[in-house]
Design a protein around this motif. Sequence first.
Motif, PDB file in Angstrom:
ATOM      1  N   PRO A  37      39.554 -27.259  92.256  1.00 56.83           N
ATOM      2  CA  PRO A  37      39.242 -25.858  91.967  1.00 56.83           C
ATOM      3  C   PRO A  37      38.400 -25.251  93.093  1.00 56.83           C
ATOM      4  O   PRO A  37      37.689 -25.968  93.806  1.00 56.83           O
ATOM      5  CB  PRO A  37      38.428 -25.939  90.665  1.00 56.83           C
ATOM      6  N   ARG A  38      38.487 -23.938  93.241  1.00 55.87           N
ATOM      7  CA  ARG A  38      37.689 -23.256  94.272  1.00 55.87           C
ATOM      8  C   ARG A  38      36.193 -23.418  93.993  1.00 55.87           C
ATOM      9  O   ARG A  38      35.390 -23.599  94.907  1.00 55.87           O
ATOM     10  CB  ARG A  38      38.072 -21.775  94.310  1.00 55.87           C
ATOM     11  N   GLN A  39      35.811 -23.350  92.735  1.00 54.85           N
ATOM     12  CA  GLN A  39      34.406 -23.439  92.341  1.00 54.85           C
ATOM     13  C   GLN A  39      34.296 -24.358  91.131  1.00 54.85           C
ATOM     14  O   GLN A  39      35.117 -24.300  90.220  1.00 54.85           O
ATOM     15  CB  GLN A  39      33.864 -22.045  91.981  1.00 54.85           C
ATOM     16  N   VAL A  40      33.275 -25.190  91.111  1.00 50.11           N
ATOM     17  CA  VAL A  40      33.026 -26.072  89.972  1.00 50.11           C
ATOM     18  C   VAL A  40      31.561 -25.948  89.562  1.00 50.11           C
ATOM     19  O   VAL A  40      30.669 -25.982  90.419  1.00 50.11           O
ATOM     20  CB  VAL A  40      33.350 -27.547  90.310  1.00 50.11           C
ATOM     21  N   SER A  41      31.331 -25.785  88.276  1.00 49.56           N
ATOM     22  CA  SER A  41      29.956 -25.797  87.766  1.00 49.56           C
ATOM     23  C   SER A  41      29.702 -27.140  87.085  1.00 49.56           C
ATOM     24  O   SER A  41      30.607 -27.720  86.468  1.00 49.56           O
ATOM     25  CB  SER A  41      29.723 -24.650  86.773  1.00 49.56           C
ATOM     26  N   ILE A  42      28.490 -27.626  87.225  1.00 48.33           N
ATOM     27  CA  ILE A  42      28.114 -28.908  86.625  1.00 48.33           C
ATOM     28  C   ILE A  42      26.809 -28.738  85.857  1.00 48.33           C
ATOM     29  O   ILE A  42      25.790 -28.331  86.430  1.00 48.33           O
ATOM     30  CB  ILE A  42      27.938 -30.013  87.688  1.00 48.33           C
ATOM     31  N   GLY A  85      28.059 -25.221  91.461  1.00 46.84           N
ATOM     32  CA  GLY A  85      26.948 -24.542  90.813  1.00 46.84           C
ATOM     33  C   GLY A  85      26.309 -25.444  89.773  1.00 46.84           C
ATOM     34  O   GLY A  85      26.960 -25.825  88.795  1.00 46.84           O
ATOM     35  N   PHE A  86      25.059 -25.819  89.981  1.00 47.59           N
ATOM     36  CA  PHE A  86      24.366 -26.670  89.012  1.00 47.59           C
ATOM     37  C   PHE A  86      23.747 -25.813  87.917  1.00 47.59           C
ATOM     38  O   PHE A  86      23.146 -24.766  88.184  1.00 47.59           O
ATOM     39  CB  PHE A  86      23.283 -27.491  89.702  1.00 47.59           C
ATOM     40  N   GLY A  87      23.906 -26.275  86.676  1.00 49.20           N
ATOM     41  CA  GLY A  87      23.317 -25.573  85.543  1.00 49.20           C
ATOM     42  C   GLY A  87      22.903 -26.565  84.488  1.00 49.20           C
ATOM     43  O   GLY A  87      22.660 -27.729  84.772  1.00 49.20           O
ATOM     44  N   GLY A  88      22.856 -26.119  83.268  1.00 52.16           N
ATOM     45  CA  GLY A  88      22.431 -26.987  82.177  1.00 52.16           C
ATOM     46  C   GLY A  88      22.789 -26.370  80.835  1.00 52.16           C
ATOM     47  O   GLY A  88      23.835 -25.722  80.701  1.00 52.16           O
ATOM     48  N   GLY A  89      21.806 -26.443  79.920  1.00 49.06           N
ATOM     49  CA  GLY A  89      20.390 -26.718  80.077  1.00 49.06           C
ATOM     50  C   GLY A  89      19.752 -26.026  81.269  1.00 49.06           C
ATOM     51  O   GLY A  89      20.258 -25.099  81.839  1.00 49.06           O
ATOM     52  N   ASP A  96      16.040 -35.846  88.827  1.00 46.37           N
ATOM     53  CA  ASP A  96      16.428 -36.065  90.222  1.00 46.37           C
ATOM     54  C   ASP A  96      17.026 -34.802  90.832  1.00 46.37           C
ATOM     55  O   ASP A  96      17.807 -34.881  91.790  1.00 46.37           O
ATOM     56  CB  ASP A  96      17.436 -37.219  90.294  1.00 46.37           C
ATOM     57  N   PHE A  97      16.644 -33.636  90.316  1.00 48.79           N
ATOM     58  CA  PHE A  97      17.267 -32.380  90.721  1.00 48.79           C
ATOM     59  C   PHE A  97      17.171 -32.134  92.217  1.00 48.79           C
ATOM     60  O   PHE A  97      18.172 -31.824  92.878  1.00 48.79           O
ATOM     61  CB  PHE A  97      16.621 -31.216  89.967  1.00 48.79           C
ATOM     62  N   VAL A  98      15.995 -32.286  92.798  1.00 45.77           N
ATOM     63  CA  VAL A  98      15.817 -31.999  94.223  1.00 45.77           C
ATOM     64  C   VAL A  98      16.667 -32.936  95.070  1.00 45.77           C
ATOM     65  O   VAL A  98      17.349 -32.502  96.006  1.00 45.77           O
ATOM     66  CB  VAL A  98      14.330 -32.102  94.619  1.00 45.77           C
ATOM     67  N   ASN A  99      16.676 -34.204  94.731  1.00 49.71           N
ATOM     68  CA  ASN A  99      17.458 -35.180  95.495  1.00 49.71           C
ATOM     69  C   ASN A  99      18.949 -34.884  95.399  1.00 49.71           C
ATOM     70  O   ASN A  99      19.679 -34.991  96.400  1.00 49.71           O
ATOM     71  CB  ASN A  99      17.166 -36.591  94.981  1.00 49.71           C
ATOM     72  N   ILE A 100      19.431 -34.503  94.222  1.00 49.68           N
ATOM     73  CA  ILE A 100      20.844 -34.172  94.055  1.00 49.68           C
ATOM     74  C   ILE A 100      21.214 -32.994  94.952  1.00 49.68           C
ATOM     75  O   ILE A 100      22.245 -33.013  95.641  1.00 49.68           O
ATOM     76  CB  ILE A 100      21.159 -33.854  92.579  1.00 49.68           C
ATOM     77  N   CYS A 101      20.376 -31.971  94.969  1.00 56.30           N
ATOM     78  CA  CYS A 101      20.658 -30.799  95.810  1.00 56.30           C
ATOM     79  C   CYS A 101      20.650 -31.162  97.285  1.00 56.30           C
ATOM     80  O   CYS A 101      21.534 -30.732  98.052  1.00 56.30           O
ATOM     81  CB  CYS A 101      19.636 -29.698  95.533  1.00 56.30           C
ATOM     82  N   LYS A 102      19.672 -31.949  97.703  1.00 61.46           N
ATOM     83  CA  LYS A 102      19.580 -32.343  99.109  1.00 61.46           C
ATOM     84  C   LYS A 102      20.800 -33.156  99.533  1.00 61.46           C
ATOM     85  O   LYS A 102      21.382 -32.942 100.605  1.00 61.46           O
ATOM     86  CB  LYS A 102      18.296 -33.142  99.342  1.00 61.46           C
ATOM     87  N   THR A 115      21.802 -22.201  88.662  1.00 64.52           N
ATOM     88  CA  THR A 115      21.383 -21.142  87.743  1.00 64.52           C
ATOM     89  C   THR A 115      20.162 -21.631  86.981  1.00 64.52           C
ATOM     90  O   THR A 115      20.157 -22.745  86.451  1.00 64.52           O
ATOM     91  CB  THR A 115      22.512 -20.794  86.755  1.00 64.52           C
ATOM     92  N   THR A 116      19.122 -20.797  86.903  1.00 65.58           N
ATOM     93  CA  THR A 116      17.852 -21.203  86.328  1.00 65.58           C
ATOM     94  C   THR A 116      17.215 -20.081  85.528  1.00 65.58           C
ATOM     95  O   THR A 116      17.501 -18.908  85.765  1.00 65.58           O
ATOM     96  CB  THR A 116      16.882 -21.640  87.448  1.00 65.58           C
ATOM     97  N   HIS A 117      16.350 -20.459  84.584  1.00 68.70           N
ATOM     98  CA  HIS A 117      15.562 -19.421  83.896  1.00 68.70           C
ATOM     99  C   HIS A 117      14.374 -18.973  84.749  1.00 68.70           C
ATOM    100  O   HIS A 117      13.749 -17.961  84.462  1.00 68.70           O
ATOM    101  CB  HIS A 117      15.118 -19.867  82.507  1.00 68.70           C
ATOM    102  N   GLY A 118      14.065 -19.717  85.793  1.00 67.44           N
ATOM    103  CA  GLY A 118      13.086 -19.271  86.783  1.00 67.44           C
ATOM    104  C   GLY A 118      11.648 -19.653  86.549  1.00 67.44           C
ATOM    105  O   GLY A 118      10.825 -19.539  87.466  1.00 67.44           O
ATOM    106  N   HIS A 119      11.312 -20.135  85.373  1.00 65.76           N
ATOM    107  CA  HIS A 119       9.904 -20.358  85.064  1.00 65.76           C
ATOM    108  C   HIS A 119       9.342 -21.631  85.691  1.00 65.76           C
ATOM    109  O   HIS A 119       8.120 -21.812  85.727  1.00 65.76           O
ATOM    110  CB  HIS A 119       9.702 -20.379  83.546  1.00 65.76           C
TER     111      HIS A 119
END
Length: 305
Positions: A37-42, A85-89, A96-102, A115-119
Amino acid sequence: MKFRIGPNGVHLFDRLSGLNILVDELRPKEAIWSTAPRQVSIALTNVCDLHCAYCYAPKHKASLHTDQVLGWLKELDTEGCLGIGFGGGEPTLHPDFVNICKRAAGETQLAVTFTTHGHRLTPQLAERLKGSIHFVRISVDGVGRTYEEQRGKQFASLLRGIESIATLAPFGINVVVNERTVAELDALSELAQEVGASELLLLPQQATSTVASMDGVVSRALQGWVSNYVGKVRLAVSEAGASGLPTCDPLPDERGLQAYAHIDASGMLRASSYSPACVKIEDAGALSALKRLRNTFEIKRETQS
């Protein structure tokens, strides 16, 4: 630049600038189209520290393992996926969020977004993520008291999170459009412009176990607002809620699992986060699961016809 081959031509994409170029004079044969797919969200995790009534995410505890996620991303990257695009939750609650992104940014050519609620986006977390994130989406459902009543968090805390996000990467604002927020779209547009957001993404409310889909009254109000919009921030809308709205799709022939797929926090592959049809991603990998899901839809279509 990364390229992707599809029914509308050859799609070139630069994840650093966000530049997209479509060479539509070329019409490649289906045999050589990109299979991912062109875009995948996880959804990295189902865990979230907010309890929004309209949230679609499953409420059972589940999280994905880092190596598992990276293996899927490398497959998707090789076969023409352009962005993840990482999401959740709430993805920042994954341990391990930072390591996954890196690793996603360093070991693949994928554009990495979340995508985040930002807090939880402190200046310290933003600093750790720098260089690994290409775009951020922050959920802002209403302003002031409306936001606080729907999200259960202080609006001032959200604004501090947005300040941190602005130092990290280009970002957009998402809004679930319902009977409470539709009257505040002007205010949200103004907020998006004030904080430097590049996009305002409209998410017409979808039915969950606790709320109904956006009703006809809200739908007509949204259509009227979009038709009269004169703001400077670019508007976008979710595919699930686009009916009745004036949209422009540069890739009209790239549909379904060619365009998008979702992986939930239990490792199930779906056509979208709302889709009940799913297949488990097993040891054979994400592309094998994608083939099985496509076969499921093809069998269903043949049965119905």
